[in-house]
Design a protein around this motif. Structure first.
Motif: not given
Length: 484
Positions: A32-44
């Motif tokens: 879950s953390l990896i998925f959330v971090e990947n989405q956040n980094y993409r948005r960033q």
């Protein structure tokens, strides 16, 4: 895996369940953390590219209007310092490329008048932004950014998350090894106590109890149950000793009763027969010597006296036979029942009656039992069938045998008068008769003797009939010779 689960030790099961649940939880949290971090980094990344594109579009608007390529090249070259930018293209209002910045792969700028995919496409991020001046579109800005930085960031995050998860799992292993003892040790102690009790049959052993939780209550309940079993076992042992004394006393009484029965049988056989012979003899002498001096009533009384003495003698013989088959030991052997039945039939055919007889005996009937007792039983059965079919125009008796599992069933069927099935429960009881003496003679002991013989061979006997349609008697004897 599932099949072997039941063979695992309890502590292994508890440890496995704890670690499996913990590992699954850690894996789900990390994923879950990896998925959330990947989405956040993409948005960033997307937000940063939009900011850069907005600045470039604002700076290159005037240069596009005046078609100042030198100024446009200077603006685009500033993107060299941004490592993530892979390609940059500036288009004029007509869609022609004014300037571009290509990475190592030297890709050509795409045609903007075609339908273009933007966003995360394949391995890059594409951005197409209009260049405006005073709210008028004067050109287009196209940027692509590679995702290596994103992947590197995610790989680093996965490595860190996996490492933290592994450290947490190791800590949980250490903690589970210590905590599972709190649950497993009381159960293991209870199990070992139960095994000792089962092996040694020592019901004074008690299981150790610690705590007042469910495991503590289970231990107390187990100890109470063992205490109850101990008390019951003590009572059983006391009852066993008492029962042995009672059995010894009853055996002694039974032996004495058997001796008295033997004495009674001897008395019946000798002492009672003598007066009966005297009554019969004097009655016969009276009829021969003084018959002329008696009127018809006296002669009738005399005939009745002689008939009663004969019937009494028959009763004594029947009682002696019944007593003998109840007491004498059984000697098992293979008996040719076909031959035995034929011998009994030959004896019955010597009886002087005028009824033609037809007796069918199945060949090859062999049973295991005492030949003397079986002769008594089947002699009574055949005599019974012979007697009750004497009023027919032709006497027909069929004797057959069949195998029924562990039994051999011998059926004796006649075409006699039959009997009412409502009185079947009285059929094999001594002295109970379903026909009056005036209809058919007899003592009422024959079928009781048959029943006693069959039961002593551990067999079964049954009968079916309809009034006026004959009767069928079925004797079932065990195939093996385990009778006693």
């Amino acid at each position: 895996m599932i099949g072997r689960w039941r063979y695992w030790r309890l502590k292994t099961k508890l440890l496995f369940l704890t670690l499996f649940t913990s590992a699954l939880g850690i894996a789900l949290v990390c994923a879950s953390l990896i998925f959330v971090e990947n989405q956040n980094y993409r948005r960033q990344l997307e937000s940063e590219l939009h900011v850069i594109a907005g600045i470039l579009a604002e700076q290159s608007a005037a240069a596009l209007v005046f078609e100042d390529n030198e100024q446009l090249n200077s603006i685009i070259s500033s993107l060299d310092r941004i490592e993530t930018i892979q390609q940059a293209c500036v288009y004029n209002q007509q869609g022609n490329v004014m300037t571009s910045l290509a990475g190592m792969d030297k890709r050509e700028c795409p045609v903007v008048n075609q339908q273009m995919e933007v966003g995360f496409v394949d391995e890059v991020y594409r951005l197409l932004m209009p260049v405006t001046l005073d709210n008028e579109v004067v050109g287009q800005l196209f940027l692509t950014s590679h995702l290596e930085v994103l992947r590197g960031h995610i790989r680093t995050f996965v490595f860190v998350a996996t490492g933290i998860g592994a450290v947490i799992l190791v800590a949980l292993v250490f903690l589970a090894l210590r905590l599972q003892r709190i649950v497993s040790e009381p159960i293991l102690k209870l199990s070992k106590t139960a095994e000792r009790i089962a092996q040694d049959h020592d019901y004074s052993i008690r299981a150790p109890v610690s705590g007042t939780d469910e495991l503590g209550r289970l231990g107390n309940t187990f100890n109470d149950m063992i205490g109850t079993i101990q008390q019951q076992n003590r009572r059983i042992l006391e009852s066993h000793d008492s029962l042995e004394r009672i059995v010894d006393a009853r055996t002694s009484e039974l032996s004495m009763a058997n001796r008295e029965l033997e004495a009674f049988s001897y008395s019946v056989s000798h002492d009672l027969r003598q007066p009966l012979r005297a009554v019969e003899g004097f009655g016969q002498a009276l009829e021969e010597d003084c018959g002329d001096q008696l009127n018809e009533a006296g002669k009738d009384y005399l005939r009745r006296i002689r008939a009663a003495s004969v019937r009494m003698a028959g009763l004594i013989d029947g009682l002696l036979v019944l007593s003998r088959v109840s007491r004498q030991p059984i000697e098992n052997q293979t008996v040719d029942l076909t031959q035995l039945l034929q011998e009994i039939t030959d004896e019955l055919e010597d009886i002087s009656d005028d009824v033609p007889s037809e007796v069918h005996i199945q060949q090859g009937i062999r049973v295991i039992g005492d030949s003397r007792m079986l002769r008594v039983a089947f002699q009574n059965l055949l005599a019974n069938a012979w007697k009750y079919s004497a009023r027919e125009e032709k006497r027909i008796i069929d004797i057959s045998a069949r195998k029924e599992g562990r039994w051999i069933a011998i059926e004796v069927r006649d075409n006699g008068v039959g009997f009412d099935m409502r009185y079947i429960d009285k059929l094999f009881v001594a002295f109970n008769r379903l026909h009056t003496p005036s209809e058919f003679g007899g003592t009422g002991i024959g079928l009781a003797t048959v029943y006693r013989v069959v039961r002593r061979h551990h067999g079964e006997i049954s009968a079916t009939s309809k009034v006026g349609e004959g009767a069928s008697f079925v004797v079932k004897l065990p195939v093996s010779g385990d009778q006693g």
